[in-house]
Design an enzyme around this catalytic site. Sequence first.
Site, PDB file in Angstrom:
ATOM      1  N   HIS A  89      35.836  55.173  27.368  1.00 54.85           N
ATOM      2  CA  HIS A  89      36.848  54.281  26.799  1.00 54.85           C
ATOM      3  C   HIS A  89      37.761  55.101  25.902  1.00 54.85           C
ATOM      4  CE1 HIS A  89      38.411  51.323  23.899  1.00 54.85           C
ATOM      5  NE2 HIS A  89      38.168  50.388  24.791  1.00 54.85           N
ATOM      6  N   CYS A 124      48.659  50.320  22.721  1.00 58.74           N
ATOM      7  CA  CYS A 124      47.854  50.916  21.651  1.00 58.74           C
ATOM      8  C   CYS A 124      47.234  52.243  22.067  1.00 58.74           C
ATOM      9  CB  CYS A 124      46.778  49.951  21.165  1.00 58.74           C
ATOM     10  SG  CYS A 124      45.418  49.683  22.323  1.00 58.74           S
ATOM     11  N   TYR A 125      47.039  52.422  23.407  1.00 61.67           N
ATOM     12  CA  TYR A 125      46.450  53.675  23.875  1.00 61.67           C
ATOM     13  C   TYR A 125      47.454  54.819  23.845  1.00 61.67           C
ATOM     14  CZ  TYR A 125      42.465  50.861  25.083  1.00 61.67           C
ATOM     15  OH  TYR A 125      41.378  50.026  24.996  1.00 61.67           O
ATOM     16  N   LYS A 132      42.021  49.941  34.562  1.00 67.00           N
ATOM     17  CA  LYS A 132      42.433  48.873  33.655  1.00 67.00           C
ATOM     18  C   LYS A 132      43.950  48.895  33.484  1.00 67.00           C
ATOM     19  CE  LYS A 132      38.349  47.221  32.833  1.00 67.00           C
ATOM     20  NZ  LYS A 132      37.990  45.854  33.246  1.00 67.00           N
ATOM     21  N   ASP A 179      48.284  49.684  28.209  1.00 67.91           N
ATOM     22  CA  ASP A 179      48.286  49.006  26.912  1.00 67.91           C
ATOM     23  C   ASP A 179      48.920  49.939  25.890  1.00 67.91           C
ATOM     24  OD1 ASP A 179      47.701  47.877  24.404  1.00 67.91           O
ATOM     25  OD2 ASP A 179      45.757  47.125  25.023  1.00 67.91           O
ATOM     26  N   ARG A 227      40.745  52.424  30.054  1.00 64.92           N
ATOM     27  CA  ARG A 227      39.604  52.734  30.905  1.00 64.92           C
ATOM     28  C   ARG A 227      40.076  52.858  32.347  1.00 64.92           C
ATOM     29  NH1 ARG A 227      35.715  47.937  30.190  1.00 64.92           N
ATOM     30  NH2 ARG A 227      37.592  46.826  29.564  1.00 64.92           N
ATOM     31  N   HIS A 245      49.258  46.616  17.331  1.00 66.02           N
ATOM     32  CA  HIS A 245      49.988  47.384  18.338  1.00 66.02           C
ATOM     33  C   HIS A 245      51.218  48.067  17.739  1.00 66.02           C
ATOM     34  CE1 HIS A 245      47.501  45.058  21.204  1.00 66.02           C
ATOM     35  NE2 HIS A 245      47.642  46.142  21.944  1.00 66.02           N
ATOM     36  N   ASP A 285      51.503  45.137  23.227  1.00 69.58           N
ATOM     37  CA  ASP A 285      50.641  45.732  24.241  1.00 69.58           C
ATOM     38  C   ASP A 285      51.448  46.112  25.484  1.00 69.58           C
ATOM     39  OD1 ASP A 285      49.088  45.796  26.609  1.00 69.58           O
ATOM     40  OD2 ASP A 285      47.677  44.309  25.934  1.00 69.58           O
ATOM     41  N   ASP A 310      52.366  42.364  17.448  1.00 74.44           N
ATOM     42  CA  ASP A 310      51.373  42.199  16.386  1.00 74.44           C
ATOM     43  C   ASP A 310      51.307  43.485  15.577  1.00 74.44           C
ATOM     44  OD1 ASP A 310      49.115  43.976  17.459  1.00 74.44           O
ATOM     45  OD2 ASP A 310      49.342  42.584  19.128  1.00 74.44           O
TER      46      ASP A 310
END
Length: 470
Positions: free
Chosen positions: A247, A297-298, A292, A295, A289, A409, A399, A406
Amino acid sequence: MNERCLKSLLAVSGDTMSEVSEKETNPPATEAAPPCPTVTERDQWMVESQVFQIYHLFATIPPNAQTLMLELQRDNHVQFLSKGLRHLSSAFSVLDSNRPWLCYWIFHSIALLGESVEDELEDNTIEFLNRCQDPDGGYAGGPGQMPHIATTYAAVNTLITLGGQKSLASINRDKLHGFLRRMKQPNGGFRMHDDGEIDVRACYTAISVASILNILDDELIQNVGDYILSCQTYEGGIGGEPGSEAHGGYTFCGLAAMILIGEASRLDLPRLIDWVVCRQGKECGFQGRTNKLVDGCYSFWQGGAAALLQRLYSIIDKQMEETSQIFSISNVSEDKESLDGTSTHATYRGAIESGSTDFKNIAYKFINEWRAQEPLFHSIALQQYILLCAQEQEGGLRDKPGKRRDHYHTCYCLSGLSLCQYSWSKHPNSPPLPKLVLGPYSNLLEPIHPLFNVVLERYREAHEFFFTES
């Protein structure tokens, strides 16, 4: 095949309706009917469609309009963030035990933008976090709650971001050190709180706090490397605990913790690189991952792991030579200089051999002595995803398209954006060339220390304060 499945397949295959009808009417004798798309496939196609629509629009508008689309909406972001410090709706009540996190996400984002808030608001935040500080050490998610390592990390990073004598001196390091010792487990891991879970996230937040506050010692690092090593998976990434799936968040946490304790060379770094770089997809952003969705935040969790690996190339070269691999990461740059004896590689080796005296300075040397290679990911492409797909023009980041903005993020998208902008710099104090900053040069953010995710200037102030005080 039902109509909905057929339409989904058409979106990806490019077949016309007549072509599909012909195939269904007269299928080859040996060809099986294609399976109905899974929910995961449909979600992926939907995200790709939304992202590519944005990219197509961007590609077809005049250059001056493109510049406007790529502009970081600084004033709107600051307004969105500052509002969150003063008032949050009742919907945020579910985050009552995460209030130091809200402080960190907001203040760190404001600092990345090179801005600050009025003194009264900073003083109120210091006072609030002091009420979250447990008499026996550590910070809780709110006044009267139990201390927790994750909210301790958030509180400490917030106070370092605020900076100044009042903020830094408010941290009771002796009590906090005692709290971390109580959370330490014989297997090398840490519990998040009394009777709480044990995972790689707890290892990182505990080691990060201890390192930046200059209270890291042999007792705290004992067997931590063994525990994190047991969490590296067959894919190369790191899971939350032994046996879990790799992850992005845990991979960053595990790698950063191993660097801070001087044991990064124990990980299979070439395999870790393979896993991390393959998480940047066709949307230009990172997924957390395998298989997936992308996103925002990654941008930091995976981009941050790549930024850390970028500075470990001498160790990676050595591992690749030992395993007789043909490809060498040192070939990506013509001006590579050997780091042996002068770099973080020597620092790691010295920390392992010499014990508690050397690893205290790893984080400081890591940021001040490195010479960058080319980034291991496509930094311009990631900036494109953040600015065009994750940024809300009215302020805040998200995201992915279709999601709401938010503070979480916003924090990690901006952190990832900063990493991208400085990913080619030879030294952290070197401003990047304009061509490496997507959009107008006014998009340039403050540089961060990638091991802690605090603005570099604030880290250096805290380092001087805590290491001089000792």
